[in-house]
Write an enzyme that holds these catalytic residues in place. Structure first.
Site, PDB file in Angstrom:
ATOM      1  N   GLU A  51       0.817  -1.219   0.000  1.00 20.44           N
ATOM      2  CA  GLU A  51       0.000   0.000   0.000  1.00 20.44           C
ATOM      3  C   GLU A  51       0.851   1.270   0.000  1.00 20.44           C
ATOM      4  OE1 GLU A  51      -0.597  -2.595   1.990  1.00 20.44           O
ATOM      5  OE2 GLU A  51      -2.730  -3.134   1.831  1.00 20.44           O
ATOM      6  N   PHE A 113     -11.090  -7.626  13.631  1.00 20.86           N
ATOM      7  CA  PHE A 113      -9.991  -7.990  12.733  1.00 20.86           C
ATOM      8  C   PHE A 113      -9.674  -6.851  11.759  1.00 20.86           C
ATOM      9  CE2 PHE A 113      -8.524 -10.090   8.754  1.00 20.86           C
ATOM     10  CZ  PHE A 113      -7.283 -10.500   9.241  1.00 20.86           C
ATOM     11  N   GLN A 114      -8.432  -6.510  11.641  1.00 22.15           N
ATOM     12  CA  GLN A 114      -7.943  -5.444  10.754  1.00 22.15           C
ATOM     13  C   GLN A 114      -8.649  -4.122  11.014  1.00 22.15           C
ATOM     14  OE1 GLN A 114      -7.906  -7.067   6.694  1.00 22.15           O
ATOM     15  NE2 GLN A 114      -5.786  -7.699   7.033  1.00 22.15           N
ATOM     16  N   LYS A 163     -17.777  -0.651   5.914  1.00 22.73           N
ATOM     17  CA  LYS A 163     -18.342  -1.631   4.992  1.00 22.73           C
ATOM     18  C   LYS A 163     -19.858  -1.473   4.809  1.00 22.73           C
ATOM     19  CE  LYS A 163     -17.961  -6.569   4.109  1.00 22.73           C
ATOM     20  NZ  LYS A 163     -17.263  -7.761   4.603  1.00 22.73           N
ATOM     21  N   MET A 466      24.362   9.442   2.875  1.00 25.90           N
ATOM     22  CA  MET A 466      24.173  10.744   3.513  1.00 25.90           C
ATOM     23  C   MET A 466      24.423  10.648   5.021  1.00 25.90           C
ATOM     24  SD  MET A 466      23.679  13.850   3.070  1.00 25.90           S
ATOM     25  CE  MET A 466      22.821  14.412   1.607  1.00 25.90           C
TER      26      MET A 466
END
Lengths: 552, 176
Positions: A51, A113-114, A163, A466
């Protein structure tokens, strides 16, 4: 027309002219993906490897095209993975709309969940975020997301859709695409004061930032520079606002800026700052910054004025309107002495350092530039290579330089280059380092799947260059966790992903690799071996000034 | 009224969940110090009114006002001038007192024009509104008798005179 929430999401995307979205499916966006399936001939969904890659791709798409970039992720880890990309876009004021699914209402707050507090996570890293609580609000919120993302000072907006809202139905009525809220009109009395300062000035220096790129007013900036007979210095984000071959273009100023650009601030009697926010990387020690100059600070966002620096004359509003007003009302200026002084300073630029037996960073960058047409989009990651690109790449056109300036996100580049390539359909270049590339190289899979003409050039010193540089300069050469000496074979790795890999240790190997890469319509990776000990110079140490500049 | 570098800000926000989080998140993001924070409904059901008192120099104050006004849910922000503003705070204090001590505390409550809201053997509960300095003075006075606990609401602020902070219709006609 009765539609589900998911269909409305896709319909409103189409309404805004969206043709490409970047995303990753998951449990709480299954229904949105089902809607994307129905509309698959009208919206191209690019599946990324992660993602974070989707959020950087949406960002790169926006920077390259000037349009709003769109990404989609599921709840929980899908959303947390987006956050770095949203923060990157937020720091550089890039218009992105992120759509996240969430668990249905009855599960919110139950640690299901999630499940994660997407809105709470989004607050500090977005311009705004919306939680859709009622299907009736969904079309308006989707449109508002685009309006907010692109109006005024742009930024990312997150829309979190539980949802049950995705499944609810509503009579949907199409509307024309939302228009940006018109930019605030600048105050004319203040502009008149600015005119007086410009008229008096004999050493005017325009200081150009990313606001000029975001505001699509590079042409107006160049016109003012001509009329005021000014030189121009650039923050990294504003670097492409003027063709670098223009003699007024002094390059980037600040920590790793060009000496002449940094010096110009101590010589100027007037600084006209345009869409730039005077970060500490650009100014160094503020007490010693532009001490001989009055400062006019033009910005669309009044909150930038007085934040990092107190300007003599801050004016808020549409940058284009301000620049055009000043150009229209200013008599043509000629600052002969200023030219003499600046042209003399330009001569003092030291040639880049050479290490025998290695390809030099500037050599690689120039070789790529020679192959790439002027409108080629060049993305970078973060670190030494990013500074070298800002120093050496001959940018000619706005929106051709994609880099994470504000947040400094290593791993930004590959996703951004993919987004840019999707937006333009043209060959895109990514300069990266072995460290940055290692962060999100999984997106090579995306570039291969989409068969993108992407040339990845790794400036490989097998170091986190760097940070190693800082350890060398300020930590008594204690090279802790920066000497990678990894055994990764980037040529084989490219092949494994289905891209073409090249190794370049010499000029002829580099030339051969570039010839091949620029002839291909699919992704290539050129692993350029550069000196492991090379520093980015010049360097103004943190909170330092011109007096402390390190040149060798 | 205020300590040095202290100031009060009134904010009109859309009456939605999450708005307070956005405002308080801004304070931590930008390193602003909140002294008091109150929020409540107003005559317009669409909006809520927040009063914040904070401490900071002019640069902080200016930044705070500008950053708050950038938030999507914020309809209006105003710095309240101490001279032209009615500022009030509510205090409920529970004092340990009996016998002569109780009498002195009740006398003081009377002088401060406050209200006794509860009494029990050994303690008295007093409610008081006023400017913060008045509440401070009362607390200092009763402290020797033993304060068991107290609770303050933080300031609310309204401008004197007929002028109002927010009128939805007026705001709409301005933005249109």
């Amino acid at each position: 027309m009765k539609l589900t929430g998911c269909q409305i999401i896709v319909e409103t995307l189409l309404e805004q002219g969206v043709t490409t979205v970047f995303g990753y499916p998951g449990g709480q966006v299954l229904h949105i993906y089902d809607a994307l399936y129905q509309y698959r001939d009208r919206i191209h969904h690019v599946l990324t490897a992660h993602e974070q890659g989707a959020s950087h791709a949406a960002d790169g798409y926006a920077r390259a095209s000037g349009k709003v970039g769109v990404c989609i992720a599921t709840s929980g880890p899908g959303t947390t993975n987006l956050i770095t990309g949203l923060a990157t876009a937020n720091a550089d004021s890039i218009p992105v709309v992120a759509i996240t699914g969430n668990v249905p209402f009855e599960l919110i707050g139950t640690d299901s969940f999630q499940e994660v507090d997407s809105i709470g996570l989004s607050i500090p890293v977005t311009k705004h975020s919306f939680l859709v609580k009622d299907i009736k609000d969904l079309p308006h919120i989707m449109r508002e997301a685009f309006r907010v993302a692109s109006s005024g000072r742009p930024g990312p907006v997150l829309v979190d859709v539980p949802k049950n809202i995705q499944l609810a139905t509503l009579d949907y009525e199409p509307q024309p695409p939302v228009e940006k809220t018109p930019d605030q009109k600048p105050d004319e009395t203040l502009l008149k004061q600015a005119l007086e300062l410009l008229k008096e000035s004999e050493r005017p220096l325009i200081y150009c930032g990313g606001g000029v790129i975001n505001g699509n007013c590079a042409d107006a900036l160049v016109a003012l520079a001509e009329k005021a007979d000014a030189y121009a210095a650039f923050s990294m984000m504003g670097l492409t606002a003027m063709d670098c071959r223009n003699p007024r273009h002094l390059g980037m100023n600040g920590m790793h800026g060009r000496f002449v650009a940094t010096k110009a601030f101590s010589m100027a009697d007037l600084v006209i700052a345009c869409g730039v926010r005077f970060t500490e990387r650009a100014t160094g020690n503020k007490a010693k910054f532009a001490t001989n100059a009055k400062i006019i600070h033009l910005d669309i966002d009044p909150a930038e004025q007085g934040k990092n620096i107190d300007a003599t004359l801050p004016i808020a509003g549409s940058l284009r309107q301000m620049l055009e007003y000043l150009t229209a009302h200013l008599p043509q200026k000629t600052n002969t002495l200023w030219h003499e002084e600046m042209e003399a300073e330009k001569q003092k630029v030291a040639p880049p350092h050479q290490t025998e037996g290695y390809l030099q960073p500037h050599q690689i960058i120039h070789a790529v530039a020679k192959k790439a047409p002027a409108d080629t989009i060049v993305a970078t990651d973060v670190g030494q290579h990013q500074m070298w690109v800002a120093q050496y790449y001959p940018f000619q056109k706005p929106r051709t330089h994609l880099t994470s300036g504000g947040l400094g996100t290593m791993g930004y580049g590959l996703g951004a280059a993919i987004g840019a390539c999707m937006a333009t359909g043209k060959r895109t270049v990514l300069f990266t380092g072995d460290g940055s590339f290692g962060m999100n190289l999984n997106e090579l899979a995306t570039a291969v799947t989409e068969d993108l003409p992407l040339v990845v050039v790794i400036l490989n010193n097998n170091r986190l260059g760097m940070i190693r540089q800082w350890q060398g300069l300020f930590f008594d050469h204690h090279y802790m966790a920066t000497v990678l000496d990894r055994k990764t074979d980037f040529v084989k790795l490219a092949d494994a992903f289905g891209a073409k890999g090249y190794l370049a240790r010499t000029e002829s190997e580099l030339r051969h690799a570039l010839d091949q890469a620029f002839a291909m319509a699919s992704p290539s990776v050129i692993n350029c071996i550069i000196p492991p000990e090379e520093n980015v110079l010049p360097m103004v140490p943190p909170n330092g000034s011109l007096d402390d500049i390190i040149t060798k | 009224m205020f300590n040095e570098n202290q100031f009060a800000v009134s904010i009109i926000v859309t009456n939605q969940s999450g708005v307070l989080t956005r405002i308080s998140s801004l304070f931590s993001q930008r390193d602003f110090n909140i002294d008091t924070f109150t929020s409540g409904r107003t005559n317009d059901p669409e909006v809520a009114r927040i009063t914040i008192t904070a401490t900071g120099d002019n640069r902080k104050k200016d930044q705070l006002l500008k950053q708050i006004s950038k938030l999507y849910d914020v309809k209006k922000v105003e710095l309240m001038s101490p001279e032209n503003t009615i500022l009030r705070e509510l205090l409920i204090v529970k004092v340990k007192a009996s016998g002569d001590g109780l009498r002195t505390v009740l006398d003081a409550a009377n002088v401060f024009r406050s209200k006794v809201v509860d009494m029990s053997p050994g303690s008295v509960c007093i409610e008081m509104t006023g400017e913060s300095a008045k509440l401070d003075a009362f607390l200092t006075y009763v402290a020797p008798y033993g304060i068991l606990e107290y609770c303050r609401t933080g300031l609310i602020a309204v401008e004197r005179g007929a002028n109002c902070l927010y009128d939805a219709k007026e705001e709409q006609s301005q933005t249109a």
